[in-house]
Motif scaffolding. Structure first.
Motif, PDB file in Angstrom:
ATOM      1  N   PHE A   1       1.988  35.014  30.185  1.00 62.17           N
ATOM      2  CA  PHE A   1       3.403  34.727  29.914  1.00 62.17           C
ATOM      3  C   PHE A   1       3.647  34.198  28.500  1.00 62.17           C
ATOM      4  O   PHE A   1       4.640  33.521  28.255  1.00 62.17           O
ATOM      5  N   LYS A   2       2.778  34.547  27.567  1.00 61.62           N
ATOM      6  CA  LYS A   2       2.957  34.089  26.198  1.00 61.62           C
ATOM      7  C   LYS A   2       3.596  35.147  25.293  1.00 61.62           C
ATOM      8  O   LYS A   2       3.789  34.904  24.099  1.00 61.62           O
TER       9      LYS A   2
ATOM     10  N   GLY B   1      11.379  28.128  22.402  1.00 63.78           N
ATOM     11  CA  GLY B   1       9.986  28.461  22.694  1.00 63.78           C
ATOM     12  C   GLY B   1       9.447  29.673  21.977  1.00 63.78           C
ATOM     13  O   GLY B   1       8.269  29.998  22.118  1.00 63.78           O
ATOM     14  N   ILE B   2      10.266  30.355  21.187  1.00 64.56           N
ATOM     15  CA  ILE B   2       9.785  31.531  20.465  1.00 64.56           C
ATOM     16  C   ILE B   2       9.039  31.082  19.215  1.00 64.56           C
ATOM     17  O   ILE B   2       9.588  30.382  18.363  1.00 64.56           O
ATOM     18  N   ALA B   3       7.772  31.504  19.110  1.00 70.33           N
ATOM     19  CA  ALA B   3       6.953  31.175  17.939  1.00 70.33           C
ATOM     20  C   ALA B   3       7.088  32.227  16.852  1.00 70.33           C
ATOM     21  O   ALA B   3       7.065  31.917  15.656  1.00 70.33           O
ATOM     22  N   ASP B   4       7.236  33.496  17.275  1.00 69.71           N
ATOM     23  CA  ASP B   4       7.305  34.584  16.295  1.00 69.71           C
ATOM     24  C   ASP B   4       7.815  35.834  16.999  1.00 69.71           C
ATOM     25  O   ASP B   4       7.714  35.971  18.233  1.00 69.71           O
ATOM     26  N   ILE B   5       8.376  36.738  16.215  1.00 69.17           N
ATOM     27  CA  ILE B   5       8.748  38.058  16.723  1.00 69.17           C
ATOM     28  C   ILE B   5       8.119  39.098  15.805  1.00 69.17           C
ATOM     29  O   ILE B   5       8.359  39.101  14.596  1.00 69.17           O
ATOM     30  N   GLU B   6       7.303  39.965  16.391  1.00 66.61           N
ATOM     31  CA  GLU B   6       6.634  41.022  15.638  1.00 66.61           C
ATOM     32  C   GLU B   6       7.301  42.356  15.903  1.00 66.61           C
ATOM     33  O   GLU B   6       7.834  42.601  16.995  1.00 66.61           O
ATOM     34  N   THR B   7       7.253  43.230  14.895  1.00 68.63           N
ATOM     35  CA  THR B   7       7.855  44.562  15.016  1.00 68.63           C
ATOM     36  C   THR B   7       6.840  45.608  14.559  1.00 68.63           C
ATOM     37  O   THR B   7       6.907  46.088  13.419  1.00 68.63           O
ATOM     38  N   PRO B   8       5.893  45.968  15.444  1.00 75.18           N
ATOM     39  CA  PRO B   8       4.840  46.921  15.059  1.00 75.18           C
ATOM     40  C   PRO B   8       5.371  48.299  14.680  1.00 75.18           C
ATOM     41  O   PRO B   8       4.719  49.030  13.933  1.00 75.18           O
TER      42      PRO B   8
ATOM     43  N   ILE C   1       7.896  39.594  21.326  1.00 74.69           N
ATOM     44  CA  ILE C   1       8.274  38.186  21.208  1.00 74.69           C
ATOM     45  C   ILE C   1       7.111  37.336  21.677  1.00 74.69           C
ATOM     46  O   ILE C   1       6.642  37.482  22.809  1.00 74.69           O
ATOM     47  N   ARG C   2       6.638  36.458  20.797  1.00 76.70           N
ATOM     48  CA  ARG C   2       5.515  35.581  21.138  1.00 76.70           C
ATOM     49  C   ARG C   2       6.027  34.151  21.283  1.00 76.70           C
ATOM     50  O   ARG C   2       6.786  33.656  20.449  1.00 76.70           O
ATOM     51  N   PHE C   3       5.599  33.504  22.361  1.00 76.86           N
ATOM     52  CA  PHE C   3       6.036  32.150  22.671  1.00 76.86           C
ATOM     53  C   PHE C   3       4.944  31.152  22.317  1.00 76.86           C
ATOM     54  O   PHE C   3       3.747  31.464  22.377  1.00 76.86           O
TER      55      PHE C   3
END
Length: 568
Positions: A91-92, A137-144, A151-153
């Motif tokens: 759940f991360k 709680g969102i640490a980062d959002i990546e767009t591959p 969305i990384r928590f």
């Protein structure tokens, strides 16, 4: 009340005379009347339902909730889950995949970068984002790639569906809002009034507090929708005039938020020109008590934590004010079958509804008097107003201008008078009260009064972000453009700890237990006095088809499906 309320969670549209939309923009114009006029088209800079719903015609989220409260994909192909690999087993993280060939209303492609930018926009320092709790709680959002959003928590997040789900968390176009980060956000008038979106309509003309004119989005993803070539939202007036304009004269097609006594709506519907529709969700009419001092003598520091309220910081006073209210009478005179007595600010879904506060359902004026006596609040000078240590129980009670709310104000003033509390009533035009202007002294966020009344709700069926509204960091201040959601200025470390725990807790029953505990803390501290669990009530003319009232998301969520019914 005899107007056929649709109070079940599932609301079935009545389709008459036309089975499907045949061609985009083939049905002329649809006219909506909002007696509280929209003041902005950017939901991130407002807590007003009127603004969020108006903007939902243009700006859309990745997913939303249907009329049953079920989460459904919107700008994505499917809802990510652990089972389909979209949600990590720890759940991360959660991975969203945009639909193919999504286009903004200016013809440019929607990409994952727009999603990531929206997170940056709402969480930028000084921006005053009204719905920043959605991004907790969102640490980062990546767009591959252009279609994938990861969305990384920072911790495991068992309910990862707050961000970009529901009408209050839509996607913004990065190009349009690139220069609107942080304290520049409120200054971007063009973007805030004329957002480029993915919804069925495009804003052509925006006049704050008056009217919004829109036209069909030529790049909308369904080539057959919307059926209407243009749409107008006319604002202002009263709820009664709005209802009459649909139900009796049919001058407008849809009237929003008809906060009127049931007998008034019954009489209007008898004209046979339109239909009243309603559904219960999470909307609660409440009285909010200001724990800070709103005195104008304090200048820029009024209604801030720098100055505690002179008597509402006494829980005995707050409790007595609650005990004096006859909520059953309020339901009867204000809503009829469209209202229910509630002692919770979290009344639904049922699993979240606490049964620990039922005493509020019975008025107890004598008990309230005894409570004030024991706390030392007496009428020492015989003027009819209780006082203590030179402080008298005199308060200013504000709300928006509306017939039902003014009736409620008068009743509550009378009950409080029985206690020895003197109440001055004030009502503010709803366009201003629920407005987004950080310079206005009359907004409910500024709260330049002792007590105020309004209704509030949340998207969907999970209350995590909603309960986080009352954490210390969500108190409206000059530093956050007065866009916080914690109107009573309630700051309780124990409450904040429960919010943090819920963010990291899985299992429906355990999450429900935490939500009930937070609800009980707010209610038993008497900083919010719930009055009525309201059904959402609106009306449409008989010739408007496709309307499905939704109490879990924007009321206008399926406007792309509306069409004109041919009548004889």
């Amino acid at each position: 009340m005899q107007f056929g309320l649709k109070v079940a969670l599932a609301v079935v549209a009545c389709v008459m005379g036309q089975a499907a939309v045949a061609e985009r923009a083939s049905d002329g114009q649809v006219n909506l009347i909002f007696w509280q006029a929209p003041s902005i088209m950017n939901p991130y800079l407002t807590g007003g339902i009127k603004d969020i719903e108006s903007a939902s015609l243009v700006l859309e989220p990745l997913a939303r909730y249907d009329e049953t409260g079920t989460m459904i994909p919107w700008l994505v192909a499917e809802i990510p889950t652990v089972e389909n690999g979209g949600v990590a087993e720890d759940f991360k993280s959660i991975t969203w995949r945009l639909r193919d060939n999504l286009t903004w209303s200016d013809g440019t492609p929607v990409t994952a970068s727009d999603v990531a930018f929206t997170w940056s926009y709402c969480t930028a320092d000084g921006g005053g984002c009204a719905h920043v709790d959605k991004f907790s709680g969102i640490a980062d959002i990546e767009t591959p790639n252009d279609r994938t959003v990861v969305i990384r928590f920072d911790e495991a997040k068992p309910f990862p569906y707050d961000a970009f789900v529901g009408a209050s968390s839509p996607i913004l176009q990065a190009d349009q809002f690139a220069d609107c980060l942080g304290d520049r956000a409120p200054t971007c008038t063009e973007a805030n009034f004329y957002p480029i979106g993915t919804g069925p309509f495009v804003v052509d003309d925006f006049r704050t507090g008056d009217a919004v004119r829109m036209s069909a989005n030529p790049y909308y993803r369904d080539p057959a929708k919307p059926a209407f070539a243009s749409l107008m939202i006319k604002g202002g007036g009263t709820a009664e005039n709005a209802a009459r304009a649909v139900l009796e004269t049919a001058d407008y097609d849809y009237a929003w938020n008809l906060q009127l006594p049931p007998e008034v709506l019954d009489g209007m519907q008898a004209a046979g020109r339109g239909e009243v529709v309603a559904a219960f969700g999470t909307l609660v009419e409440r009285v909010v008590l200001n724990l800070t001092d709103p005195s104008s003598a304090l200048g820029d520091e009024r209604s801030t934590l720098a100055h505690p309220h002179p008597f509402l910081t006494d829980i005995s006073v707050r409790q007595a004010l609650s005990m004096a209210i006859d909520r059953a009478i309020l339901v009867e005179i204000g809503y009829g079958e469209a209202g229910r007595v509630t002692c919770n600010i979290l009344p639904a879904p049922e699993i979240y509804a606490s049964d620990a506060n039922e005493a509020c359902k019975m008025q107890d004026v004598e008990g309230a008097k005894a409570l004030l006596d024991s706390a030392g609040w007496t009428d020492s000078d015989g003027d009819g107003v209780r006082d203590k240590d030179g402080v008298a129980l005199r308060l200013l009670f504000q709300t928006s201008t509306n017939a039902v709310r003014q009736t409620f104000q008068a009743a509550i003033k009378s009950w409080w008078s029985e206690l020895g509390v003197e109440t001055e009533l004030r009502n503010v035009d709803g366009n201003v009260f629920f407005g987004s202007d950080p310079n206005s002294p009359d907004t409910y966020q500024k709260f330049y009064a002792d007590v105020q009344m309004y209704a509030q709700m949340f998207d969907g069926t999970d209350p995590e972000a909603y309960m986080a509204s009352w954490t210390c960091e969500r108190i409206p201040t000059p530093d956050n453009q007065w866009q916080g959601t914690n109107m009573p200025r309630y700051c309780n470390e124990a409450f904040d700890e429960l919010v943090s725990e819920m963010r990291e807790t899985g299992g429906l029953e355990v999450r429900a237990e935490l939500a009930r505990a937070m609800n009980d803390m707010l209610i038993q501290d008497y900083v919010i006095l719930p009055l009525v669990h309201r059904g959402r009530v609106s009306a449409h003319v008989n010739s408007l088809g496709g309307v499905v009232l939704n109490a879990w998301d924007s009321e206008l969520w399926n406007a792309a499906d509306w069409y004109r019914i041919e009548t004889d």
